[in-house]
Design a protein around this motif. Structure first.
Motif, PDB file in Angstrom:
ATOM      1  N   PRO A   1       0.839  -1.192   0.000  1.00  0.00           N
ATOM      2  CA  PRO A   1       0.000   0.000   0.000  1.00  0.00           C
ATOM      3  C   PRO A   1       0.882   1.253   0.000  1.00  0.00           C
ATOM      4  O   PRO A   1       2.098   1.150   0.175  1.00  0.00           O
ATOM      5  N   THR A   2       0.299   2.410  -0.239  1.00  0.00           N
ATOM      6  CA  THR A   2       1.051   3.664  -0.089  1.00  0.00           C
ATOM      7  C   THR A   2       0.172   4.670   0.638  1.00  0.00           C
ATOM      8  O   THR A   2      -1.031   4.469   0.782  1.00  0.00           O
ATOM      9  N   GLY A   3       0.788   5.757   1.098  1.00  0.00           N
ATOM     10  CA  GLY A   3       0.034   6.786   1.814  1.00  0.00           C
ATOM     11  C   GLY A   3      -0.138   8.031   0.975  1.00  0.00           C
ATOM     12  O   GLY A   3       0.393   8.132  -0.131  1.00  0.00           O
ATOM     13  N   HIS A   4      -0.918   8.981   1.509  1.00  0.00           N
ATOM     14  CA  HIS A   4      -0.954  10.329   0.949  1.00  0.00           C
ATOM     15  C   HIS A   4       0.058  11.196   1.688  1.00  0.00           C
ATOM     16  O   HIS A   4       0.772  11.989   1.111  1.00  0.00           O
ATOM     17  N   SER A   5       0.067  11.019   3.021  1.00  0.00           N
ATOM     18  CA  SER A   5       1.038  11.758   3.819  1.00  0.00           C
ATOM     19  C   SER A   5       2.219  10.813   4.045  1.00  0.00           C
ATOM     20  O   SER A   5       2.303  10.090   5.020  1.00  0.00           O
ATOM     21  N   VAL A   6       3.113  10.793   3.058  1.00  0.00           N
ATOM     22  CA  VAL A   6       4.213   9.825   3.073  1.00  0.00           C
ATOM     23  C   VAL A   6       5.443  10.473   3.702  1.00  0.00           C
ATOM     24  O   VAL A   6       5.858  11.558   3.289  1.00  0.00           O
ATOM     25  N   GLY A   7       6.020   9.810   4.707  1.00  0.00           N
ATOM     26  CA  GLY A   7       7.178  10.367   5.398  1.00  0.00           C
ATOM     27  C   GLY A   7       8.413  10.382   4.492  1.00  0.00           C
ATOM     28  O   GLY A   7       8.609   9.487   3.665  1.00  0.00           O
ATOM     29  N   ALA A   8       9.239  11.401   4.652  1.00  0.00           N
ATOM     30  CA  ALA A   8      10.444  11.542   3.820  1.00  0.00           C
ATOM     31  C   ALA A   8      11.431  10.408   4.064  1.00  0.00           C
ATOM     32  O   ALA A   8      12.280  10.131   3.216  1.00  0.00           O
ATOM     33  N   HIS A   9      11.335   9.735   5.214  1.00  0.00           N
ATOM     34  CA  HIS A   9      12.298   8.688   5.548  1.00  0.00           C
ATOM     35  C   HIS A   9      11.767   7.287   5.275  1.00  0.00           C
ATOM     36  O   HIS A   9      12.372   6.298   5.659  1.00  0.00           O
ATOM     37  N   GLU A  10      10.631   7.203   4.605  1.00  0.00           N
ATOM     38  CA  GLU A  10      10.067   5.890   4.284  1.00  0.00           C
ATOM     39  C   GLU A  10      10.856   5.212   3.171  1.00  0.00           C
ATOM     40  O   GLU A  10      11.548   5.875   2.388  1.00  0.00           O
ATOM     41  N   ALA A  11      10.689   3.882   3.083  1.00  0.00           N
ATOM     42  CA  ALA A  11      11.238   3.151   1.947  1.00  0.00           C
ATOM     43  C   ALA A  11      10.673   3.752   0.662  1.00  0.00           C
ATOM     44  O   ALA A  11       9.529   4.185   0.594  1.00  0.00           O
ATOM     45  N   PHE A  12      11.513   3.763  -0.363  1.00  0.00           N
ATOM     46  CA  PHE A  12      11.207   4.440  -1.625  1.00  0.00           C
ATOM     47  C   PHE A  12      10.175   3.660  -2.448  1.00  0.00           C
ATOM     48  O   PHE A  12      10.278   2.441  -2.582  1.00  0.00           O
ATOM     49  N   VAL A  13       9.175   4.375  -2.962  1.00  0.00           N
ATOM     50  CA  VAL A  13       8.210   3.745  -3.873  1.00  0.00           C
ATOM     51  C   VAL A  13       8.692   4.009  -5.294  1.00  0.00           C
ATOM     52  O   VAL A  13       8.659   5.140  -5.774  1.00  0.00           O
ATOM     53  N   LEU A  14       9.172   2.957  -5.963  1.00  0.00           N
ATOM     54  CA  LEU A  14       9.727   3.105  -7.311  1.00  0.00           C
ATOM     55  C   LEU A  14       8.604   3.155  -8.340  1.00  0.00           C
ATOM     56  O   LEU A  14       7.852   2.194  -8.507  1.00  0.00           O
ATOM     57  N   ARG A  15       8.496   4.294  -9.019  1.00  0.00           N
ATOM     58  CA  ARG A  15       7.522   4.445 -10.094  1.00  0.00           C
ATOM     59  C   ARG A  15       8.274   4.774 -11.373  1.00  0.00           C
ATOM     60  O   ARG A  15       9.449   5.134 -11.337  1.00  0.00           O
ATOM     61  N   ASP A  16       7.563   4.672 -12.513  1.00  0.00           N
ATOM     62  CA  ASP A  16       8.267   4.799 -13.795  1.00  0.00           C
ATOM     63  C   ASP A  16       8.520   6.251 -14.200  1.00  0.00           C
ATOM     64  O   ASP A  16       9.347   6.515 -15.075  1.00  0.00           O
ATOM     65  N   ASP A  17       7.784   7.185 -13.593  1.00  0.00           N
ATOM     66  CA  ASP A  17       7.932   8.611 -13.930  1.00  0.00           C
ATOM     67  C   ASP A  17       7.748   8.873 -15.422  1.00  0.00           C
ATOM     68  O   ASP A  17       8.392   9.758 -15.985  1.00  0.00           O
ATOM     69  N   ASP A  18       6.903   8.090 -16.048  1.00  0.00           N
ATOM     70  CA  ASP A  18       6.568   8.319 -17.458  1.00  0.00           C
ATOM     71  C   ASP A  18       5.219   9.032 -17.474  1.00  0.00           C
ATOM     72  O   ASP A  18       4.182   8.425 -17.202  1.00  0.00           O
ATOM     73  N   PRO A  19       5.218  10.330 -17.768  1.00  0.00           N
ATOM     74  CA  PRO A  19       3.986  11.120 -17.632  1.00  0.00           C
ATOM     75  C   PRO A  19       2.835  10.604 -18.485  1.00  0.00           C
ATOM     76  O   PRO A  19       1.673  10.906 -18.208  1.00  0.00           O
ATOM     77  N   SER A  20       3.132   9.797 -19.505  1.00  0.00           N
ATOM     78  CA  SER A  20       2.053   9.324 -20.374  1.00  0.00           C
ATOM     79  C   SER A  20       1.350   8.094 -19.800  1.00  0.00           C
ATOM     80  O   SER A  20       0.338   7.658 -20.334  1.00  0.00           O
ATOM     81  N   ARG A  21       1.902   7.491 -18.728  1.00  0.00           N
ATOM     82  CA  ARG A  21       1.281   6.297 -18.134  1.00  0.00           C
ATOM     83  C   ARG A  21       0.876   6.574 -16.689  1.00  0.00           C
ATOM     84  O   ARG A  21       1.731   6.808 -15.828  1.00  0.00           O
ATOM     85  N   TYR A  22      -0.425   6.537 -16.433  1.00  0.00           N
ATOM     86  CA  TYR A  22      -0.939   6.764 -15.080  1.00  0.00           C
ATOM     87  C   TYR A  22      -0.290   7.986 -14.430  1.00  0.00           C
ATOM     88  O   TYR A  22       0.082   7.949 -13.254  1.00  0.00           O
ATOM     89  N   ASP A  23      -0.116   9.034 -15.211  1.00  0.00           N
ATOM     90  CA  ASP A  23       0.410  10.278 -14.647  1.00  0.00           C
ATOM     91  C   ASP A  23       1.788  10.071 -13.997  1.00  0.00           C
ATOM     92  O   ASP A  23       2.115  10.684 -12.979  1.00  0.00           O
ATOM     93  N   GLY A  24       2.573   9.180 -14.560  1.00  0.00           N
ATOM     94  CA  GLY A  24       3.920   8.934 -14.033  1.00  0.00           C
ATOM     95  C   GLY A  24       3.983   7.866 -12.957  1.00  0.00           C
ATOM     96  O   GLY A  24       5.057   7.528 -12.451  1.00  0.00           O
ATOM     97  N   ARG A  25       2.809   7.294 -12.601  1.00  0.00           N
ATOM     98  CA  ARG A  25       2.773   6.409 -11.424  1.00  0.00           C
ATOM     99  C   ARG A  25       2.881   4.922 -11.748  1.00  0.00           C
ATOM    100  O   ARG A  25       2.806   4.084 -10.853  1.00  0.00           O
ATOM    101  N   SER A  26       3.019   4.553 -12.996  1.00  0.00           N
ATOM    102  CA  SER A  26       3.088   3.123 -13.309  1.00  0.00           C
ATOM    103  C   SER A  26       4.325   2.515 -12.652  1.00  0.00           C
ATOM    104  O   SER A  26       5.269   3.229 -12.294  1.00  0.00           O
ATOM    105  N   VAL A  27       4.308   1.193 -12.450  1.00  0.00           N
ATOM    106  CA  VAL A  27       5.370   0.540 -11.669  1.00  0.00           C
ATOM    107  C   VAL A  27       6.039  -0.609 -12.425  1.00  0.00           C
ATOM    108  O   VAL A  27       6.484  -1.593 -11.833  1.00  0.00           O
ATOM    109  N   HIS A  28       6.139  -0.477 -13.744  1.00  0.00           N
ATOM    110  CA  HIS A  28       6.713  -1.573 -14.532  1.00  0.00           C
ATOM    111  C   HIS A  28       8.180  -1.832 -14.180  1.00  0.00           C
ATOM    112  O   HIS A  28       8.639  -2.970 -14.226  1.00  0.00           O
ATOM    113  N   ARG A  29       8.925  -0.797 -13.842  1.00  0.00           N
ATOM    114  CA  ARG A  29      10.322  -1.024 -13.457  1.00  0.00           C
ATOM    115  C   ARG A  29      10.409  -1.878 -12.192  1.00  0.00           C
ATOM    116  O   ARG A  29      11.233  -2.783 -12.095  1.00  0.00           O
TER     117      ARG A  29
END
Ligand code: PGA
Ligand code: ZN
Length: 424
Positions: A36-64
């Motif tokens: 799961p992920t949060g909205h209020s995500v702490g800066a020291h949390e484990a990193f959520v790796l997303r693809d940062d491709d703006p054309s897919r789910y607003d950059g949030r896809s997780v194919h990597r």
């Protein structure tokens, strides 16, 4: 032994992509995990790796992250003993090699960690909470209901993020759930009458805060509990999530239309604990304001001072919090640290120091969150849940009631030994 590990991109309960992992054993058992992920995500949390491709789910896809599971983690884990959770998690931590799991992704590693845990429990033919239990199970925790959600909504800013109702005086889990659901229902009407507008839906599916004043919101909550005739059975609680409202350069916080420093935040919260039965005050200060937390823990004698973004379920940060006497307890969100083994380490560390551990789901939740197994298996006194409005949040309440049926002679956990608010 682990026979195969597969991963795919699915969606979390907020409609955002997540990594889902299946672990299969050679005995034919399957465990599934997702982060799961949060909205209020702490800066020291484990990193959520997303693809940062703006054309897919607003950059949030997780194919990597999906690829990292299948191409890096799976080859290293297949063939290993699925029941040796610590060894499996250590392999993944070492393969990643960064403090916040930025290389392979905390979401990739966590999803595998949970899938392994579930596969191991399936092999042992027991529910995950029994698999995790250190001793006999006798209680289920009291659920705290996050019924009013703050933050920024249009022109209105409510600095505190969550306002919760905690039915600690219920006879059993069934009454506790009924009280939470009833207060939430009645609260809608109380809000509508008092503020003359239908309350909107907040980020955690509670009602949007109707006022910038935390005191006013707590007063409305108390009215709703009173209208239900359960004032003597409930306490309240707040999560200030103050990192969201902190201005680093000036070291000040937003609070009810003004700005104040850590001392002002503590003073205001202390006054609230005189007026209301507050079981806990979470993240009153910024996630790196150690001195502010120590001040809060010293001054707030009528409530539990909890750290969420401060501790992020991380043993190293928890040890510092213990050394500096910065908290009375912490929020256990295993995905914040990224493996089940590290989350259990933080739990043990807190238990040894006599701190309260409060498991909590995330606002961008998953159905069937393993945090509920932790809550029951570790026999904690209470946990944090959202409002009883969405499927994944209702499911957590059903989980507790199901566990209560499964546990012989099950009682509702007793929070009176740790609660600090005066009886009234
Ligand atoms: P979240 O939950 O981090 O999942 O958005 C809110 C909180 O407890 O801070
Ligand atoms: Zn929080």
């Amino acid at each position: 032994r682990i026979a195969s590990i597969t991963a795919r991109q699915m969606l979390d309960c907020g409609g955002r992509p997540l990594v889902e992992v299946d672990v299969r054993t050679d005995s034919g058992h399957v465990g599934r995990g997702a982060a799961p992920t949060g909205h209020s995500v702490g800066a020291h949390e484990a990193f959520v790796l997303r693809d940062d491709d703006p054309s897919r789910y607003d950059g949030r896809s997780v194919h990597r992250a999906v690829r990292n599971v299948e191409e890096v983690l799976a080859p290293a884990l297949v063939g290993r003993d699925v029941s040796d959770q610590a060894a499996l998690d250590t392999v993944m931590i070492e393969l990643d090699g960064t403090p916040r799991k930025t290389r392979l992704g905390g979401n990739a590693i966590y999803s595998v960690s949970i899938a392994c845990l579930r596969a191991a429990a399936a092999c042992a033919a027991e529910p995950v909470y029994r698999h995790l239990a250190a001793g006999p199970l006798t209680t289920v925790p009291v659920p705290a209901f996050n019924v009013v959600n703050g933050g920024r909504h249009g022109a209105l800013v409510q600095a505190y993020n969550e306002f919760l109702v905690v039915p600690h005086g219920a006879e059993d889990i069934f009454e506790a759930v009924e009280i939470g659901v009833r207060v939430f229902e009645v609260l809608g009407g109380v809000l509508e009458r008092r503020f003359r507008t239908r309350p909107g839906v907040g980020k955690s599916y509670g009602f949007v805060a109707p006022s910038s004043s935390p005191r006013v919101v707590l007063d409305v909550l108390r009215d709703a509990a009173d209208a239900c005739g359960v004032l003597d059975k409930v306490a309240f609680a707040v999560d200030c999530a103050s990192s969201e409202m902190y201005d680093r350069p000036s070291r000040t916080y937003e609070l009810d239309g003004r700005r104040t420093d850590a001392a002002g935040m503590v003073e205001y919260a202390a006054a609230l604990t005189e007026e209301f039965a507050l079981l806990f005050v979470e993240d009153l200060l910024d996630e790196d304001d150690w001195d502010g937390f120590a001040l809060a823990a010293r001054e707030l004698t009528r409530t539990l001072v909890l750290g969420d973004d401060l501790v992020v379920t991380n043993s190293a940060r928890l040890r510092r919090a213990i050394d500096e006497r910065a908290v009375d307890g912490f929020l256990l969100k295993p995905n914040q640290v990224g493996t089940i083994t590290q989350a259990l380490e933080a739990f043990e560390e807190a238990r040894r120091a006599g701190l309260v551990v409060v498991p909590s789901g995330r606002s961008g939740g998953v159905i069937d969150d393993v945090v509920m197994d932790l809550a029951v298996g570790l026999q904690v006194p209470f946990l944090k849940n959202g409002a009883p409005r969405s499927g994944e949040r209702i499911e957590k309440l059903n989980f507790l009631m199901r566990a209560a049926h499964d546990i012989e002679g099950c009682r509702l956990a007793d929070v009176s030994a740790i609660a600090r608010f005066p009886d009234r």
